[in-house]
Design a protein around this motif. Structure first.
Motif: not given
Ligand code: IMP
Ligand code: MG
Length: 181
Positions: A100-105, A76-79, A136-137
């Motif tokens: 799991i590491l996905d977007t990294g957020r 969703s882009g929100r944590v 997010a890096e």
């Protein structure tokens, strides 16, 4: 195999073998230092239980509840932090475990929060890391398996709350995902 699964990506035996290696590496990393394990619920539950039983040392386990998928197959882009109170980490060494590491957020948000709360050292471990460009890096310090950019379930990972209890990592049949849209 479960009827909703199209194929198994990583089977139980392969996971088991990899956990031996991950546990050894984590023990080496903390070598004799006391640390607290923070499990990101609910996805990391199964992985954490199995990997920690390979570490015969005194350690504490705490949990935090965050959500980022909200029942879909895309982030969703929100944590959201769902707990009223977070574990006390001031001055402590922390091993953060996620599924799991996905977007990294998620990892970025939780690590930031723990540092804000005074954690002295934060190391991270994920069962899976998707090979993709992240929002997010971030990379985890310990990774079980690198996988492609596919939605997976099993071994703790869910789709709409289901499939966490499967002993392997698998890909859902497309009609299961489509039928519930
Ligand atoms: P990130 O914040 O995008 O890195 O996402 C991390 C969280 O999204 C994980 O803790 C999972 O709960 C969830 N997630 C990401 N990819 C998958 C997947 O393929 N299957 C199930 N859950 C996933
Ligand atoms: Mg999760």
């Amino acid at each position: 195999m479960h009827q909703d699964i199209a194929r198994v990506l990583i089977d139980e035996e392969v996971i088991e073998k990899r956990l031996d290696i991950i546990a050894d590496r984590i023990l080496e990393e903390f070598s004799g230092r006391q640390f607290v394990v923070i499990v990101i619920l609910k996805g990391a539950l199964v992985f954490t239980a199995d990997v920690l039983r390979r570490m015969p040392i005194p350690l504490e386990i705490e949990c935090i509840n965050v959500a980022s998928y909200h029942g879909e197959t895309k982030s969703s882009g929100r944590v959201d932090f769902l707990d009223a109170k977070l574990p006390l980490v001031e001055g402590r060494s922390v091993l953060l475990i996620d599924d799991i590491l996905d977007t990294g957020r998620t990892l970025v948000a939780v690590e930031e929060k723990l540092r804000e709360q005074g954690a002295q050292m934060v190391k991270s471990c994920v069962l899976l890391s998707k090979d993709k460009e992240r929002a997010a890096e971030v990379e985890a310090d310990h990774v079980g398996f690198h996988i492609g950019d596919e939605f997976v379930v099993g071994y703790g990972l869910d789709y709409k709350g289901l499939y966490r209890n499967l002993p392997y990592i698998g890909i859902l049949k497309s009609e299961i995902v489509e039928a519930s849209r």
